[in-house]
Design an enzyme around this catalytic site. Structure first.
Site, PDB file in Angstrom:
ATOM      1  CG  HIS A  30      27.132  -1.883  21.834  1.00 16.01           C
ATOM      2  ND1 HIS A  30      28.414  -1.772  21.909  1.00 16.01           N
ATOM      3  CD2 HIS A  30      26.375  -0.807  21.637  1.00 16.01           C
ATOM      4  CE1 HIS A  30      28.813  -0.417  21.728  1.00 16.01           C
ATOM      5  NE2 HIS A  30      27.730   0.052  21.636  1.00 16.01           N
TER       6      HIS A  30
ATOM      7  CG  HIS B 224      32.203   2.359  16.266  1.00  8.80           C
ATOM      8  ND1 HIS B 224      33.132   2.516  17.448  1.00  8.80           N
ATOM      9  CD2 HIS B 224      31.197   3.111  16.820  1.00  8.80           C
ATOM     10  CE1 HIS B 224      32.486   2.799  18.591  1.00  8.80           C
ATOM     11  NE2 HIS B 224      31.235   3.006  18.099  1.00  8.80           N
TER      12      HIS B 224
END
Length: 574
Positions: free
Chosen positions: A120, A166
């Protein structure tokens, strides 16, 4: 040092004396050697007998015995046999590891029939808010056998290139091109089974950037890239995809007029800088030069092997995947999964028999912690996405689970998750299941800390006081608390000559994991971590085995290991 004793100053006032026992061999090991030797020598025939009776070896036993005899570091006496010391070295060596080192499961079933080692936010070096984005965690994950790498794609500030980061945080970006090149270099350095790239795509307002992604992917991976001829109604097998790379993301709409018009809108009209416009024009010219014909430019949609989709409708219809017969991938976070399993476990399992379900950490895990993977595995979820850059019990479970099947990154799902015969009802109510087998675990000794740690790492004034903890995790009925051995005081090489044996009844061995950790007892504070491992029960090699230990982040120590015994017993059927 004198007379086998070592002196340590304590508080600069007096001395404590500790006996050094580094060369000792556990009494049980001496007794086993005596049982399979004559005149203090274990011949090849004796070794074959030991491998068959004690280690339960059945395949190529004679060849294995000869390979052991051929090991130069064992110091075989005149090729006649093994001394006690040579036998002991073999037991603690890499030819006697507790888990299998080769792929042995059926690898010809569709991808949806396997658990897949999944990362992830694979580009993050630390927390989810402010850490750097880098190719290094990607390379490290691939070298450990991770087969699914996630990349978040965002337009850069001038909208002429693609950043991986991110979004909405302070994480510093890394260029997509660097990530793709790093993946190509290390994709198959550990395992030859397929690598899947999941793109979290935030480029939809900029179709020309999606075109650029397609060109970068095709030019970087070339023939390694798996491009399906059409949407698939069944996934290929891992064997058919050996050394191939697959793209998984949500495809843009097919033949969408608005999308086509947007791609032709002037970048200036879209509020982009003049520099961005020039770069976009140069990119289009470069494509035409490289491909020769603009029609040959790879379309973004066509490169997507596994389509990510959003499920429409209530959970009661989840297993049907709409009215389509095509297979795809759905995603949900850990909280959505917990809500779903309460009443719709069967729908999830039906879905994952043909399609792929990806589960990822909730947003509140800004420290890159992880969740209990067993909840997802028990419902057939193939891609249980984990933050690989952290550490902790759940990550150790994930790492241990994928040591199965030779560590190739693909583990076959249990048969009960691939059938519709109602067995899952019993598994979900696992307390009602009969005990299939009982695992007996015995700890003999440990070694290697003195080689891998500074001599003052555990205690400033004395050798460490080690103890071992063992426990089982799996379905609720198989999970229990960690149990511990007695503490061996003041020894770098602890030996448990007393009967340090534990038993674990197991109902669902396919999903059971044996947890092991070692700690140094500290009477004045928290006990010090000294190594850990997690072993899939279905993969355990029985008998007296060497168990390598790992650090907090899951990197194997060079020298630290335990010598243990594993045996299974099955209940008598009336």
């Amino acid at each position: 040092m004198s007379n086998g004793k070592q002196h340590f100053k304590v508080c600069f006032c007096w001395s404590r004396v500790f006996k050094v026992r580094g060369g000792e061999i556990p009494e049980d090991i001496k007794k086993v050697f005596e049982s399979y030797s004559m005149n203090e020598i274990m011949s090849r025939d004796n070794l074959i007998s030991f491998l068959e009776k004690e280690q339960n070896e059945v395949i190529n036993v004679t060849k294995k015995a000869q390979n052991i005899f051929n090991s130069k570091h064992l110091n075989v006496v005149h090729r006649k046999g093994l001394t006690l010391e040579a036998f002991f070295k073999f037991l603690l060596g890499d030819k006697n590891f507790v888990h299998q080192s080769k792929v042995h499961q059926n690898m010809d079933a569709p991808l949806s029939h396997y658990y897949i080692y999944t990362g992830h936010n694979s580009y993050l070096t630390g927390n989810q808010l402010s850490s750097d984005c880098s190719i290094e965690p990607i390379k490290k994950a691939l070298k450990k056998g991770v087969r699914v790498i996630e990349l978040d794609l965002w337009p850069n500030i001038t909208k002429d290139d693609i950043d991986v980061c991110h979004g909405g945080t302070l994480t510093t970006p890394v260029k997509l091109g660097k990530c793709l090149k790093a993946i190509k270099e290390d994709a198959f350095s550990f395992s030859e089974y397929p690598v899947i790239l999941t793109f979290e795509d935030h480029l939809h307002p900029y179709p020309y950037l999606q075109e650029k992604v397609a060109q970068m992917v095709k030019s970087t991976f070339g023939s390694m890239l798996f491009i399906p001829k059409s949407d698939m109604d069944v996934f290929p097998s891992p064997n058919k995809l050996m050394k191939r790379i697959l793209i998984s993301t949500k495809p843009p709409p097919k033949n969408n007029p608005e999308e086509s018009d947007n791609s032709k809108i002037s970048p200036t009209q879209r509020g982009r800088s003049e520099n961005g416009l020039n770069n976009h024009i140069q990119y289009q010219q470069q494509i035409q030069l490289e491909e020769g014909d603009e029609d040959e430019v790879p379309k973004y949609r066509d490169l997507i092997a596994i389509h990510a989709t959003k499920h429409k409708g209530g959970m009661e219809n989840f297993g049907s995947h709409g009215s389509s017969n095509k297979v795809g991938r759905c995603s949900m976070n850990e909280l959505a999964l917990e809500d779903a399993v309460a009443e719709h476990s069967h729908q999830l399992i039906r879905f994952t028999q043909r399609n792929i379900l990806r589960v990822y950490p909730k947003g509140a895990r800004v420290d890159s912690s992880n969740y209990d993977p067993l909840i997802a595995w028990l419902r057939g979820a193939q891609m249980v996405a984990f933050n690989m850059q952290g550490y902790g019990r759940f990550l150790w479970m994930m790492q241990g689970f994928f040591r199965a099947n030779g560590g190739c990154g693909y583990v076959k799902k249990p048969d009960f998750l691939l059938s519709n015969d109602g067995v899952c009802d019993e598994v979900f109510n696992s307390m009602a299941l009969p005990i299939k087998k009982t695992l007996k675990v015995k700890i003999y000794m440990g070694e290697g800390w003195r080689a891998d740690f500074h001599f003052r790492h555990f205690d400033y004034c004395s050798p460490p006081d080690f103890y071992v903890r063992v426990g089982m995790v799996g379905v609720p009925a198989d999970t229990n608390k960690m149990r511990k051995t007695k503490t061996v005081n003041d020894q770098w090489i602890p030996i448990w000559n007393e009967n340090e044996e534990f038993e674990f009844p197991i109902r669902v061995p396919e999903l059971a994991l044996l947890r092991i950790d070692v700690k140094d007892y500290d009477p004045s504070g928290e006990d010090e971590f000294a190594g850990q491992t997690c072993l899939p029960v279905s993969e355990l090699r029985t008998g007296i085995r060497c168990v390598p230990l790992y650090n907090r982040r899951g990197d194997v120590y060079r020298s630290v290991k335990l010598l243990m015994r594993f045996d299974f017993s099955t209940p008598l059927i009336n």
